[in-house]
Scaffold this active site. Structure first.
Site, PDB file in Angstrom:
ATOM      1  N   LYS A 120      30.786  90.658  32.844  1.00 22.08           N
ATOM      2  CA  LYS A 120      29.364  90.297  32.721  1.00 22.08           C
ATOM      3  C   LYS A 120      28.852  89.575  33.962  1.00 22.08           C
ATOM      4  O   LYS A 120      27.715  89.104  33.974  1.00 22.08           O
ATOM      5  CB  LYS A 120      29.172  89.379  31.521  1.00 22.08           C
ATOM      6  CG  LYS A 120      29.317  90.079  30.180  1.00 22.08           C
ATOM      7  CD  LYS A 120      28.939  89.099  29.072  1.00 22.08           C
ATOM      8  CE  LYS A 120      29.306  89.613  27.690  1.00 22.08           C
ATOM      9  NZ  LYS A 120      29.701  88.512  26.804  1.00 22.08           N
ATOM     10  N   LYS A 178      40.369 101.465  11.599  1.00 22.77           N
ATOM     11  CA  LYS A 178      41.301 100.447  11.131  1.00 22.77           C
ATOM     12  C   LYS A 178      40.576  99.445  10.210  1.00 22.77           C
ATOM     13  O   LYS A 178      39.473  99.007  10.524  1.00 22.77           O
ATOM     14  CB  LYS A 178      41.856  99.715  12.361  1.00 22.77           C
ATOM     15  CG  LYS A 178      42.861  98.645  12.060  1.00 22.77           C
ATOM     16  CD  LYS A 178      43.302  98.022  13.384  1.00 22.77           C
ATOM     17  CE  LYS A 178      44.282  96.984  13.252  1.00 22.77           C
ATOM     18  NZ  LYS A 178      44.716  95.934  12.957  1.00 22.77           N
ATOM     19  N   LYS A 204      37.742  93.106   9.166  1.00 25.72           N
ATOM     20  CA  LYS A 204      36.495  92.421   8.815  1.00 25.72           C
ATOM     21  C   LYS A 204      35.406  92.705   9.834  1.00 25.72           C
ATOM     22  O   LYS A 204      34.239  92.831   9.493  1.00 25.72           O
ATOM     23  CB  LYS A 204      36.746  90.919   8.734  1.00 25.72           C
ATOM     24  CG  LYS A 204      36.762  90.465   7.311  1.00 25.72           C
ATOM     25  CD  LYS A 204      36.812  88.973   7.204  1.00 25.72           C
ATOM     26  CE  LYS A 204      37.635  88.653   5.970  1.00 25.72           C
ATOM     27  NZ  LYS A 204      38.528  87.542   6.114  1.00 25.72           N
TER      28      LYS A 204
END
Ligand code: TRP
Length: 332
Positions: free
Chosen positions: A120, A201, A204
């Protein structure tokens, strides 16, 4: 029962989903039958990211209630909170003095954070706390403090165990060979990728999980949402690539697995049928644990008591161990 020691840290991160359960809880509970197991809640590791006291507290109890609900026997497994063992901190510093900075520079989690900053165009260390940098040294202390032989972990932690070995070797070669025991990672290859509802996969961060303690109706809904291809009931199907089967095979009996595999290959077995079977299996596997979880999570006093008892047992070992290490260093 071997007298070898299996130890692993559990980072508090909410109640587990099926991917966590198959990759972590189930194998760890299985391993505890054959080894002296040390399982602990890695709250000081969590502090690198969890900065809200209520969240920290709640996540910690959540882990405790989950493991007890799944059948961890606190009379057999030494089950404790990392932060209740001050010797971990003492050892961390000692290890840090034998850990080359370059080794920590190369640790995956820190390196990934640096790479992201560089990409970045930011300062390489922007927003990175030193706790994240030291994470592997703290983890090495968790492991080496108890003369651990095996560390059951997922593949993502393999490098951390190698770092722990490197540090232990550095200390042993400086002070003589038996100050610290070299640990080995024990990685469960076959359950590594459990697909989530969308086939990626289960994780969460992809929002594609089946939480193990979801109420039955939610559990059913989740299972029905697992993505399949559009083959009709009568069409032959591929058990190798189907997401439902990929989960089913970890819960069904060998006979049922063989029957379903055959049904897939020959055709005549609908995805909806196998989804129903999977739901029934999950319900059978988790309904009692779900209830127990509900009870434990209401009884924080009991959870505290279990964790403190575990810490007392652990300290019976960590106190003499740190004394031995200090003596080796000439600090006693
Ligand atoms: N770093 C591990 C994870 O993210 C948790 C952990 C902390 C651990 N200390 C440990 C695992 C010691 C094994 C041994 O899951």
């Amino acid at each position: 029962m071997s007298n070898k020691i299996a130890l692993t840290g559990i980072k508090p991160s909410g109640t587990p989903h099926i991917g966590n359960y198959l990759g972590m809880n189930r194998p760890a509970l299985e391993l505890a039958k054959n080894y002296q197991a040390f399982y602990f809640i890695a709250d000081y590791h969590a502090l690198t990211t969890v900065r809200n006291p209520e969240t920290m507290n709640q996540l910690t109890y959540d882990v405790a209630a989950t493991w007890l609900a799944l059948g961890l026997d606190p009379d057999k497994v030494i089950f404790y909170r990392q932060s209740d063992i001050p010797e971990v901190m003492e050892l961390t510093w000692i290890l840090a003095c034998f850990t080359s900075k370059g080794l920590l520079n190369r640790a995956h989690a820190y390196k990934a954070a640096v790479d992201e900053n560089v990409e970045k165009g930011l300062d390489p260390d922007k927003g990175i706390n030193s706790g994240l940098f030291f994470y592997p040294a703290l983890m090495a202390a968790d492991i080496l403090l108890f003369d651990t032989n095996f560390v059951p972990v997922g593949l993502d932690q393999k490098q951390h165990i190698e770092i722990a070995r490197d540090i232990a070797q550095a200390i042993n070669s400086n002070y003589g060979s038996n100050v610290l025991t070299l640990p080995e990672a024990s990685i469960r290859e076959e359950v590594m990728t459990i697909p989530g509802l969308d086939g990626r996969k289960m994780s969460k961060s992809y929002d594609n999980v089946i939480p193990i303690f979801a109420p039955s109706n939610q559990l059913r809904k989740s299972v029905m949402r697992i993505v399949t291809d559009s083959r009709r009931p009568e069409d032959p199907k591929d058990p190798e690539t189907d997401n439902v089967f990929a989960i089913y095979k970890h819960f069904a009996t060998p006979e049922d697995i063989a029957r379903v595999e055959k049904g897939y290959l020959e055709g005549g077995l609908a995805y909806s049928q196998i989804k129903n079977e999977l739901y029934e299996l999950l319900e059978a596997e988790f309904s009692e644990a779900r209830e127990r979880y509900g009870e434990y999570i209401q009884d924080l006093e009991y959870l505290d008591q279990v964790l403190l008892q575990g810490a007392e047992k652990a300290r019976k070992l960590s106190i003499p161990k740190i004394a031995k290490v200090r003596a080796a260093l000439g600090i006693d």
